[in-house]
Design a protein around this motif. Sequence first.
Motif, PDB file in Angstrom:
ATOM      1  N   SER A  24      17.405  26.673  69.585  1.00 32.41           N
ATOM      2  CA  SER A  24      16.001  26.917  69.287  1.00 32.41           C
ATOM      3  C   SER A  24      15.676  26.614  67.831  1.00 32.41           C
ATOM      4  N   ILE A  34      18.130  29.620  73.213  1.00 29.55           N
ATOM      5  CA  ILE A  34      17.286  30.071  74.313  1.00 29.55           C
ATOM      6  C   ILE A  34      18.068  29.989  75.614  1.00 29.55           C
ATOM      7  N   THR A  36      17.624  30.974  79.859  1.00 29.50           N
ATOM      8  CA  THR A  36      16.657  31.317  80.901  1.00 29.50           C
ATOM      9  C   THR A  36      17.291  32.335  81.833  1.00 29.50           C
ATOM     10  N   PRO A  50      12.237  32.926  79.442  1.00 36.23           N
ATOM     11  CA  PRO A  50      13.014  32.459  78.294  1.00 36.23           C
ATOM     12  C   PRO A  50      13.384  33.624  77.374  1.00 36.23           C
ATOM     13  N   THR A  52      15.290  34.420  73.684  1.00 38.62           N
ATOM     14  CA  THR A  52      15.835  33.887  72.425  1.00 38.62           C
ATOM     15  C   THR A  52      16.874  34.860  71.883  1.00 38.62           C
ATOM     16  N   SER A  77       5.227  36.010  70.331  1.00 40.89           N
ATOM     17  CA  SER A  77       4.454  34.771  70.453  1.00 40.89           C
ATOM     18  C   SER A  77       4.501  34.019  69.133  1.00 40.89           C
ATOM     19  N   THR A  91       8.208  34.098  74.105  1.00 39.95           N
ATOM     20  CA  THR A  91       9.641  34.225  74.384  1.00 39.95           C
ATOM     21  C   THR A  91      10.032  35.680  74.236  1.00 39.95           C
ATOM     22  N   SER A 178       6.494  34.835  85.292  1.00 46.08           N
ATOM     23  CA  SER A 178       6.330  33.391  85.094  1.00 46.08           C
ATOM     24  C   SER A 178       5.463  32.873  86.234  1.00 46.08           C
ATOM     25  N   TYR A 196       3.554  32.207  81.007  1.00 47.47           N
ATOM     26  CA  TYR A 196       4.153  33.544  80.996  1.00 47.47           C
ATOM     27  C   TYR A 196       3.071  34.549  80.627  1.00 47.47           C
TER      28      TYR A 196
END
Length: 209
Positions: A24, A34, A36, A50, A52, A77, A91, A178, A196
């Motif tokens: 990232s 990142i 998932t 996602p 992080t 954000s 994220t 999502s 999201y």
Amino acid sequence: MSEHSISSNAVTLVGKIIGEKTFSHEIYGEGFYIYTIEIPRLSESCDCLPVTISERLLVGLDLKAGDMVSVEGQLRSYNKFVNGNNKLVLTIFARDILKMGEEEVKNPNHIYLDGFICKQPVYRETPFGREITDLLLAVNRAYNKSDYIPCIAWGRNARFSSKLQVGDHVRTWGRIQSRQYQKKFNDGTAINKVAYEVSISKMEKVEEE
């Protein structure tokens, strides 16, 4: 990070890693990746979110696709400049991550937010008659930063939140979801994208002293 920012934006997720990690960014020599994470809903579908994670949290963890993990952190954000436009990117920023077994978890996707309405709520009805209100919540973070979190409320919460005004202080409980959609262009082409948002299950207005 201040205790207030942690207590005003708290996420707990339990799910399965899918795919490979991607790099990232790096801040002061600390790399972030990142992953998932796939989290089942009560229905047959899943949310793919996602997350992080700092390389420092990954020390000693050999995470790979298929591993079950528990994540605690915050929904954050940031603005990303794409093709001349600002895009709001969301994220989950992990503060802690643990490997888990396959045990059943009662609430594998939970978020609590304490923030302020920063855009006039938009009330609408679906073709099937379901009531929905779209909200944008500003949640304060340390160092005079804020996260801007899109939320949706349903049914009686949709009616309640449709009457809220910009600046109103609210607390919400729910889950991060999502949602796939198609973005269509003037030339007739379309691309599949993922959004999201927080689906609110419970909310309250905070009356200021």
